[in-house]
Motif scaffolding. Sequence first.
Motif, PDB file in Angstrom:
ATOM      1  N   PHE A  76       0.825  -1.210   0.000  1.00 58.18           N
ATOM      2  CA  PHE A  76       0.000   0.000   0.000  1.00 58.18           C
ATOM      3  C   PHE A  76       0.860   1.260   0.000  1.00 58.18           C
ATOM      4  CE2 PHE A  76      -4.256  -1.579   2.008  1.00 58.18           C
ATOM      5  CZ  PHE A  76      -4.304  -2.604   1.090  1.00 58.18           C
ATOM      6  N   ARG A 119       0.290   3.694  -3.197  1.00 56.24           N
ATOM      7  CA  ARG A 119      -0.018   5.126  -2.998  1.00 56.24           C
ATOM      8  C   ARG A 119       0.584   5.977  -4.108  1.00 56.24           C
ATOM      9  NH1 ARG A 119       4.082   8.491  -0.473  1.00 56.24           N
ATOM     10  NH2 ARG A 119       5.763   7.211   0.396  1.00 56.24           N
ATOM     11  N   GLU A 155      -8.864   8.618  -6.818  1.00 58.76           N
ATOM     12  CA  GLU A 155      -8.302   7.746  -5.787  1.00 58.76           C
ATOM     13  C   GLU A 155      -9.376   6.967  -5.041  1.00 58.76           C
ATOM     14  OE1 GLU A 155      -6.292   9.213  -2.408  1.00 58.76           O
ATOM     15  OE2 GLU A 155      -7.562  10.973  -2.141  1.00 58.76           O
ATOM     16  N   TRP A 162      -8.862   2.901  -4.659  1.00 55.66           N
ATOM     17  CA  TRP A 162      -8.811   2.122  -3.423  1.00 55.66           C
ATOM     18  C   TRP A 162     -10.027   1.219  -3.283  1.00 55.66           C
ATOM     19  CZ3 TRP A 162      -4.336   1.418  -1.438  1.00 55.66           C
ATOM     20  CH2 TRP A 162      -3.353   2.405  -1.559  1.00 55.66           C
ATOM     21  N   VAL A 178      -8.487   1.408   2.680  1.00 54.46           N
ATOM     22  CA  VAL A 178      -9.485   0.383   2.383  1.00 54.46           C
ATOM     23  C   VAL A 178     -10.167  -0.074   3.671  1.00 54.46           C
ATOM     24  CG1 VAL A 178      -8.267  -0.369   0.321  1.00 54.46           C
ATOM     25  CG2 VAL A 178      -7.810  -1.532   2.470  1.00 54.46           C
TER      26      VAL A 178
END
Length: 812
Positions: A722, A727, A741, A745, A809
Amino acid sequence: MTATAPAPAAVFSRSTRVGTTSVVRAVPAEDAARLQAWLAHPASAAWHMGELGVDAVREHLATLVADPAQDAWFVLLDGEPVAYTETYDPARVLLPGLHDAEPGDVGMHLLVAPPGAGERRHGLTDAVMATVVAFCLASAAAGGRDGARVVVEPDVANAAIGAKNAAAGFRVLREIEVTDGGHTKTAALSVCTRADFAASPLGEGVDLAPHLRRDLAEHAHRHLVAKAVAELAHERLFAPTATGPGRWRLDLDGVSYAFAARTFALEHWVVDPASVVRTAADGAVLPVDVLELVAELQPLLGVPDDLLAVYLEELSATLAAATAKRDRELAGVTPDVARLVAGLTAAPVDATAGAAEEARRTAATFATVEAAMSEGHPGFLANNGRIGFSLDDYRAYAPERGGRLRLHWVAARREHTHLALCADQTETGLYGAELSGAERSAFADRLTARGHDPADFLYLPVHPWQAQHRLPVTFAADVARGDLVPLGPGADEYTPQQSIRTMVNRTRPARHYVKTALAIQNMGFLRGLSPAYMRVTPAINDWVADLVAGDATLRGAGFGVLREVAAVGYTGDVYHRTPRPNQHRKMLAALWRESALPRVGPGERLATMASLLHRDASGTALATALVRASGLAPEAWLRAYLDAYLYPLVHALRAHDLAFMPHGENLVLVLRDGVVQRALMKDVGEEVAVLSTARSLPEGITRIATDVDDDEKALAIFTDVFDGVLRHLAGILAVDGVLGEDRFWAVVADVIDRHHAEHPDLTSGVDLRADRFAHSCLNRLQLRNTLQMVDLADQSSSLIYAGTMANPVARA
């Protein structure tokens, strides 16, 4: 050149600071009188031709002009004769048996007109010498003699001409006895190449590092400052202050930085490099300089005083590499994203071209993508340090240069050397595949010629830098006593990957990759390899590969492991007998890793996963271009990538407590039409971990097992996937307007939930949908100890945390 005869046409001309000089061919009937007068002058005594009359000089000129191996010329300054020169082939004239002539050698004698023979201008001799040397080295198309080297043999007693030769770049090879026209002299045999002349005081000069230009450095500084602000703010070393929509300010002691930025999940910053403005306390605008920024941040960064200079040097090297990369890309040497995408989406070759041509193109595309990368690890600021490389080393061995090299081979005495092999490998099979029959025969013959029995030795590949800088110096005693026998370079050519000490075979692309020790300082480590640590590397790889191959879920995802099938290391040196472990124990070792090429089908292409975070000189992102070229909806493209990358990593962790080090350089992606099909993991033996000692492991590889709680197990995904990869990718796709985004996600969450739904029987306590997770900081590791970021034997306890971060998440 009498007053009434027309001057011969110049064959070569150049502009000098004293006027225009030109070279014309001598005409014996017209030039004999002038040359005879010059030779008769006392200043020309070194020629030993002062007693000759005009007829004899005319005959001498005629002999030279008629001889294909010699010639005679006059040098004119603004049309007036000022010097005489002779050129000759040193392999056929004067120097046979005295000089090891090479193709392109041009011998030269020079006589500048003596005082009183015409107008003398200050700097004339320098201008004449430079003109004659340039004439000898210039191409035939430019009117020159097309020489590769100029050869001269001045009398060693003539200090003035020796100094003038040195000023033109001549290098003295040795002293020789030369007889010419009955006169014998002790001569300083000297040569001058094009490079020698260009770099000399009389040459045009050589820009040692043409990439270190103000404009390129300005861009690199801004890029690195923007990255520093983004990543150090991400690691909470400081908190910029919002000054307006999308505008921020960072106030330090005596200086402030204002910039535009966007922020995303996981406290990810995307700072616009062009927007950064650095100002002093009095409001004066200061240059944007990443080294100055680190110095200004020193109270916050906490770099130990005795290591700060090392960090600054790594950062300086990273800056230099950034300027060189941009210079090459702007010049079209390094391909832009459009060219990379064309290679990665190319259709398979026509069937008539054959599988070999398809494999060659796939290997070439892989190498091209590797060399095009603008970053190493995206989170590290000083990620291209390479302390120990000279400028020539950088050009020869840096991955972004795309160059080819030949590994050197060393015979290491068997009793002091350990060769570890995977279960399906043998010593004979390994060397039989990696070395041709001709190489093995040559190596055995060289050992025999030195009085050794080849059966007493193992063969160890060595990086050419290591062979030059370490083998004959650090291990001088071992070489002298015959425990290490240098055998010279091998036949195959290799290209370094982004991980710099891993080489891809370009001559035989399906052969193994080779990873060698390379004792340079790069990104917080000396890049050695430990023979002791690698003894069980093949066994670890066998166990992991068997686990992966035996798991239906991992097989279904196409996930694979590029095994490190063999490792060899020398331990007979004195450094292995010191009381404490040291870096010198990691300087003579290598391993062989399986190539990805045999696992690729027609129309499939390979790329390092780090390439998904690459932007070219125009700012175009490879990931964005691949999404658009694929024809898929962005979410579908992302899901295909995550199914190949994230899904198997989640399964390995939840089903087997198995954690890899899945950063961008450790994954090779297999793509078709720009879409990720599957992923292949590398660097297994050094970085894989089983996060539970309850798991049954074969004897000998238990070092990879460690007990951690479920929250720390989850960091194998949270930190390395992540935070370390996704990212950055999410930021790129969001900034480029490809995929917001939130949707990014959401797809990540869907992949995790699908794994849970498809494996309800798994009882792992790892919760990847938790609200928060520990914030592990990578730059803080390097800043704490710029020589060794972590203890590889106990990586978990080496980590530095900065509180917790919100999980993008999380179920909420």
